[in-house]
Design an enzyme around this catalytic site. Structure first.
Site, PDB file in Angstrom:
ATOM      1  N   CYS A  45      45.208  49.207  55.327  1.00  0.00           N
ATOM      2  CA  CYS A  45      44.102  49.792  56.079  1.00  0.00           C
ATOM      3  C   CYS A  45      43.779  51.155  55.485  1.00  0.00           C
ATOM      4  O   CYS A  45      44.687  51.937  55.200  1.00  0.00           O
ATOM      5  CB  CYS A  45      44.510  49.940  57.540  1.00  0.00           C
ATOM      6  SG  CYS A  45      43.261  50.712  58.572  1.00  0.00           S
ATOM      7  N   LEU A  46      42.505  51.454  55.312  1.00  0.00           N
ATOM      8  CA  LEU A  46      42.112  52.757  54.751  1.00  0.00           C
ATOM      9  C   LEU A  46      42.573  53.911  55.647  1.00  0.00           C
ATOM     10  O   LEU A  46      42.738  55.029  55.177  1.00  0.00           O
ATOM     11  CB  LEU A  46      40.592  52.826  54.566  1.00  0.00           C
ATOM     12  CG  LEU A  46      39.995  51.917  53.480  1.00  0.00           C
ATOM     13  CD1 LEU A  46      38.481  52.031  53.478  1.00  0.00           C
ATOM     14  CD2 LEU A  46      40.558  52.257  52.107  1.00  0.00           C
TER      15      LEU A  46
ATOM     16  N   HIS B  37      39.852  47.031  65.063  1.00  0.00           N
ATOM     17  CA  HIS B  37      39.587  48.475  65.098  1.00  0.00           C
ATOM     18  C   HIS B  37      38.673  48.848  66.270  1.00  0.00           C
ATOM     19  O   HIS B  37      38.796  49.926  66.847  1.00  0.00           O
ATOM     20  CB  HIS B  37      38.901  48.935  63.800  1.00  0.00           C
ATOM     21  CG  HIS B  37      39.853  49.308  62.697  1.00  0.00           C
ATOM     22  ND1 HIS B  37      40.778  50.316  62.826  1.00  0.00           N
ATOM     23  CD2 HIS B  37      40.007  48.815  61.449  1.00  0.00           C
ATOM     24  CE1 HIS B  37      41.464  50.425  61.686  1.00  0.00           C
ATOM     25  NE2 HIS B  37      41.026  49.522  60.835  1.00  0.00           N
TER      26      HIS B  37
ATOM     27  N   GLY C   4      36.891  46.401  53.942  1.00  0.00           N
ATOM     28  CA  GLY C   4      36.106  46.493  55.166  1.00  0.00           C
ATOM     29  C   GLY C   4      36.256  47.866  55.787  1.00  0.00           C
ATOM     30  O   GLY C   4      37.156  48.633  55.405  1.00  0.00           O
TER      31      GLY C   4
ATOM     32  N   GLN D 249      36.703  54.250  62.318  1.00  0.00           N
ATOM     33  CA  GLN D 249      37.447  54.838  61.194  1.00  0.00           C
ATOM     34  C   GLN D 249      36.738  56.058  60.591  1.00  0.00           C
ATOM     35  O   GLN D 249      37.348  56.824  59.862  1.00  0.00           O
ATOM     36  CB  GLN D 249      37.660  53.799  60.081  1.00  0.00           C
ATOM     37  CG  GLN D 249      38.648  52.710  60.479  1.00  0.00           C
ATOM     38  CD  GLN D 249      38.882  51.780  59.321  1.00  0.00           C
ATOM     39  OE1 GLN D 249      38.114  50.852  59.104  1.00  0.00           O
ATOM     40  NE2 GLN D 249      39.933  52.034  58.550  1.00  0.00           N
TER      41      GLN D 249
ATOM     42  N   HIS E 238      40.734  42.060  61.180  1.00  0.00           N
ATOM     43  CA  HIS E 238      41.255  43.430  61.074  1.00  0.00           C
ATOM     44  C   HIS E 238      40.209  44.447  61.568  1.00  0.00           C
ATOM     45  O   HIS E 238      40.526  45.352  62.348  1.00  0.00           O
ATOM     46  CB  HIS E 238      41.633  43.690  59.612  1.00  0.00           C
ATOM     47  CG  HIS E 238      42.119  45.073  59.315  1.00  0.00           C
ATOM     48  ND1 HIS E 238      43.400  45.337  58.882  1.00  0.00           N
ATOM     49  CD2 HIS E 238      41.490  46.275  59.372  1.00  0.00           C
ATOM     50  CE1 HIS E 238      43.536  46.646  58.714  1.00  0.00           C
ATOM     51  NE2 HIS E 238      42.395  47.244  58.989  1.00  0.00           N
ATOM     52  N   GLU E 239      38.965  44.268  61.137  1.00  0.00           N
ATOM     53  CA  GLU E 239      37.926  45.243  61.505  1.00  0.00           C
ATOM     54  C   GLU E 239      37.537  45.125  62.972  1.00  0.00           C
ATOM     55  O   GLU E 239      37.283  46.138  63.633  1.00  0.00           O
ATOM     56  CB  GLU E 239      36.691  45.089  60.610  1.00  0.00           C
ATOM     57  CG  GLU E 239      36.925  45.275  59.113  1.00  0.00           C
ATOM     58  CD  GLU E 239      37.715  46.527  58.738  1.00  0.00           C
ATOM     59  OE1 GLU E 239      37.649  47.533  59.467  1.00  0.00           O
ATOM     60  OE2 GLU E 239      38.427  46.491  57.718  1.00  0.00           O
TER      61      GLU E 239
HETATM   62 NI    NI Z   1      41.702  49.157  58.914  1.00  0.00          NI
END
Ligand code: NI
Length: 162
Positions: free
Chosen positions: A89-90, A135, A46, A51, A131-132
């Site tokens: 997480c990216l 953000h 995701g 991000q 999670h997203e």
């Molecule tokens: Ni993330």
């Protein structure tokens, strides 16, 4: 389409609260396409707009067989159960930790055509949704673990960067 730069831990934009999208403009559609290319290239599950440095309430999820899930102005309307699984997480590369999340969630949002949608997901996708959406509030998964564990992970991250 373009691959966007993924902002990493420490960049202030990851801590900002994102703003609601008022209208799905061609620019927003471009952003969504670029986010998708960026997520697939980075092999993420995701991605949230902050991000890539854009504080707008847009998230995308790789829905596997159902394809790309695009959620604009997502709202968590129902959460059930509890499950602890490893998460990454990216924006925090190389760091993984067990995080407690709801096991099943229902989210209301707009799709990329601006139509209201409601989805209910379990397992990995339920985790990715939570999670997203975090953000969009400036919350990272490391905020959802114990203090001691968090310090250990962040030390590890620091070492990687040096
Ligand atoms: Ni993330």
């Amino acid at each position: 389409m373009a691959i966007l730069e993924i902002k990493e831990y420490g960049e202030p934009v990851l801590r900002e609260k994102s703003l609601a999208v008022k209208e799905i403009t061609p620019e927003i559609l471009n952003l969504i396409r670029d986010m998708a290319e960026t997520m697939y290239t980075a092999s993420g599950v995701g991605l949230a707009a902050p991000q890539v440095g854009v504080t707008k309430r847009i998230i995308i999820i790789d829905g596997e067989e159902e394809g790309l899930i695009v959620l604009v102005n997502p709202m968590l309307v129902k959460s059930e159960g509890e499950v602890i699984e490893e998460e990454g997480c990216l924006s925090i590369p190389g760091v993984y930790c067990e995080v407690k999340r709801s096991s099943k969630v229902t989210v209301k949002a707009l799709n990329e055509s601006g139509e209201p949608i409601k989805i209910t997901k379990e397992g990995l996708l339920a985790r990715a949704l939570q999670h997203e959406i975090d953000h969009l509030e400036g919350i990272l998964f490391v905020d959802r673990i114990g203090k001691v564990k968090r310090q250990l992970l962040l030390n590890k991250l620091k070492k990687q960067k040096n």
